[in-house]
Motif scaffolding. Sequence first.
Motif, PDB file in Angstrom:
ATOM      1  N   ASN A 280      32.330  34.929  37.060  1.00 26.42           N
ATOM      2  CA  ASN A 280      33.002  35.337  38.204  1.00 26.42           C
ATOM      3  C   ASN A 280      34.380  34.974  38.170  1.00 26.42           C
ATOM      4  OD1 ASN A 280      30.483  36.177  39.556  1.00 26.42           O
ATOM      5  ND2 ASN A 280      30.031  34.284  39.818  1.00 26.42           N
ATOM      6  N   LEU A 281      34.774  34.124  37.227  1.00 24.48           N
ATOM      7  CA  LEU A 281      36.308  33.829  37.310  1.00 24.48           C
ATOM      8  C   LEU A 281      36.802  34.895  36.745  1.00 24.48           C
ATOM      9  CD1 LEU A 281      38.790  31.805  37.323  1.00 24.48           C
ATOM     10  CD2 LEU A 281      37.980  30.906  35.187  1.00 24.48           C
ATOM     11  N   ASN A 282      37.990  35.444  37.511  1.00 26.89           N
ATOM     12  CA  ASN A 282      38.491  36.706  37.052  1.00 26.89           C
ATOM     13  C   ASN A 282      39.175  36.701  35.484  1.00 26.89           C
ATOM     14  OD1 ASN A 282      41.037  38.596  36.803  1.00 26.89           O
ATOM     15  ND2 ASN A 282      40.321  39.083  38.896  1.00 26.89           N
ATOM     16  N   ILE A 283      38.806  37.716  34.786  1.00 26.00           N
ATOM     17  CA  ILE A 283      39.173  37.681  33.458  1.00 26.00           C
ATOM     18  C   ILE A 283      40.515  37.880  33.182  1.00 26.00           C
ATOM     19  CG2 ILE A 283      39.046  40.368  33.383  1.00 26.00           C
ATOM     20  CD1 ILE A 283      37.863  39.838  30.465  1.00 26.00           C
ATOM     21  N   ASP A 284      41.312  38.342  34.328  1.00 27.60           N
ATOM     22  CA  ASP A 284      42.932  38.295  33.971  1.00 27.60           C
ATOM     23  C   ASP A 284      43.415  36.765  34.001  1.00 27.60           C
ATOM     24  OD1 ASP A 284      43.203  41.052  33.913  1.00 27.60           O
ATOM     25  OD2 ASP A 284      43.183  41.354  35.946  1.00 27.60           O
ATOM     26  N   ASP A 285      42.715  35.871  34.817  1.00 28.35           N
ATOM     27  CA  ASP A 285      43.149  34.649  34.821  1.00 28.35           C
ATOM     28  C   ASP A 285      42.712  33.873  33.527  1.00 28.35           C
ATOM     29  OD1 ASP A 285      43.913  34.725  37.224  1.00 28.35           O
ATOM     30  OD2 ASP A 285      42.093  34.271  38.175  1.00 28.35           O
TER      31      ASP A 285
END
Length: 578
Positions: A280-285
Motif C-alpha cells: 500500500n506504500l506508493n511505489i513512486d515514494d
Amino acid sequence: MIKGFILIFLLGASATYCIAQHNKAKSAAIIVTGKVLSQADSNLVKELFFDGLHEKIVNNFQRASTNFNKVLEIDPANDAAMYELANIYHTQNQEADAERLIRMAVTVQPENNWYWLLLADIYKQTQNMAQLVPVFDELIRLSPANEDNYFDKANALLMQNKVNEATAVYNSIEKLYGSSEDLSNARQRILIQQGKPGKAAAELEKLVISNPSDLGNYLSLSEIYAKSGKRDQAIAVLQKAALADPANALVRLSLADHYRALNKPDDAFIELKVAFADPNLNIDDKVRIILSFFPQFADYKARAYADELASITAKTHPDDPKAFSVYGDVLYQEQKYSEAKEEYKKALVLNDQVYQIWEQVLRIDITESKFKDAITDGEAALAIFPNQAPLYLFSSIAYAQSGNHEKAIAYLKNAADLETENKDVISQIFSGMGDSYNALKRYSESDQAYEKALAADPDNSYTLNNYAYYLSLRGENLEKAAKMSKRSIELDPGNSSSEDTYAWILFRLKKYADALIWIEKAMISGKVVNAVQLEHYGDILFFLGNKEQALLQWTKARQAGSASEKLNQKINEKKYIE
C-alpha cells in the motif's frame, strides 16, 4: 415612471448586514443602482442570461461574458449575472474585476452563500486576509452549523499573526462542537507558532493516551520532538506506534528518517525494508527513496541497500513496470548488465511504451557485444518509436559490428534526418558513417562523413582517432592525420588504441624513434597487448635496425591471433613487407 433604488457595499464591512450591525465604513462605497424592468426588458434579460449560461457551459467565455454584460446594461442590479461574470473573471485570474462584481452581487443579495464563497476564493487567491475574515463572518452567519467556516476564519487570522483572535475562534469551536482531533491539531499549530513546542507536545500526548490506535498522533508527536531536538524521544514514540501497528509503512519511514539523521544507516535500512514490504506504500515514494541512494553508490553498502530495496519493490509490485524498471536501473549502476536487462525486459512486458527502457536495453546489448540481440531489440523498439534517432544509432552499431555496413549506413541516414540539434548524437552518427563507408572502401564518402562529425564535435577523440588511423592506412594526408591523432591523445590520455594510432602515423612519416616511444606507451597503457600493436612494434623495430626483436614481435603477433598473409610473409622472409 421608473423608480430607482440604491444598494451600498462597504469595503472592510460585510455588506448591508454588517452596515446595519456595526455601521463601519472602512473605504469608499460601491453603489449599485437598479430599476424596474418592462416586460420586454425582463424577457430580454432572461434570454441573454440563459444564452450566457449556454456559452459558459461550452467554454466560450468571451461570448458568455458579452451576454452577462448586456444583462447588466439592462438590469444593473442583476446579482446572478454579476456572479456568473465574476466567476468567469476569477477562472481567468482577473481578480480585480471578479472582486468588484461579486462584491456588488453580495450587496444586492447578501443571503446567497455561493456569492460569499466566491468572494472568499478571490481573497484567498489574492492573499487578502484582512478582507477574508469578515467574509467568513458572513458565511458563519448564513451557515452557523458549518464547522469549516470557523476553522477557515481562524486560519485567516493566524496568517495575519492574530494569534489571540484565532485562539478565541478555536475556543468558540470547542463550545459549539466539542473537542476534536482537528481542533487539537489547530491548537498545536498555534503553540508551535508561538514557540511553545512543549505545550504542543503535551496536547498530543493527551491524544495519544485517549486514542492509542490513531497513529497520526504518534507521528505528529514525534515530529514535534524532532523539531525540538529530542530525537531519542521521537524514536521512542514511533517505536510505540510500531508496536501498535508493526507493518505501518509511514511509521517505519519516519523511524528510518530519524535513524538516518543519527547516522545509523543499518537501523534505517531495517525500517525501510519493513516499509517497502507494504504494497500500500506508493511505489513512486519507493522509487524516490531508491534513487536517493544513487549519489552514494561509491559506498558498497549504499549499493547493497538500493539493490535489496529494489528487489523487494519488484516482488511487492509484480504488476507495475516501475518496479522492474528501477530495479534494472540499480543493477545497471552496479554494472550487472545482464541482470539489469532481464529486469528491463520484465518492465517492457508490462508496458512497452517507455522509450528510456528500450534505450537502456540497447545500450546493454552494445556494451556486452550482443549485436544479434541489439538488432532484434532495436527493430522491436523502432516499431514503437520510429522517430527516435538514438534507436537508429544503436541499431546501426549492431549492424556494423555484424558486418552489414550497408544496413548500418541506411540506419545512420535515418538518424541524421531525425537528429538536428544534439551535437554529440550528430557527431556519433557521422562518425559511424565514416567507419562503415571506410569498411566498404568508399573512402571519399568516409572522409566526408568524418568531416561532418568533426564539424559537429571537433573534440571527439573517437572520431579523431579513427579518421586519422584510416588516413594513415591509405597513406593519405599523413600530417593532418598526425595532428588529429595527437589531439585525440590530449583529449583522452592513456588510451592505448589512440597511442598505437599515433605511433603508426609517425611510422608512416618515417619518424621511427618517435614511433617507438608511442608504441611502447600504447603497450604499457593497454591491459592486454593485442596482435595489431605487436605487429606495429615489430615494424618499427625493423626500421630502427633491430631485426631480431622485430621478428620476435611479429611471431608474438601471430601467436596473439593475427592470421594475415602479410604478417606470415614478414615472418617467413624476416623483413618488413609494405
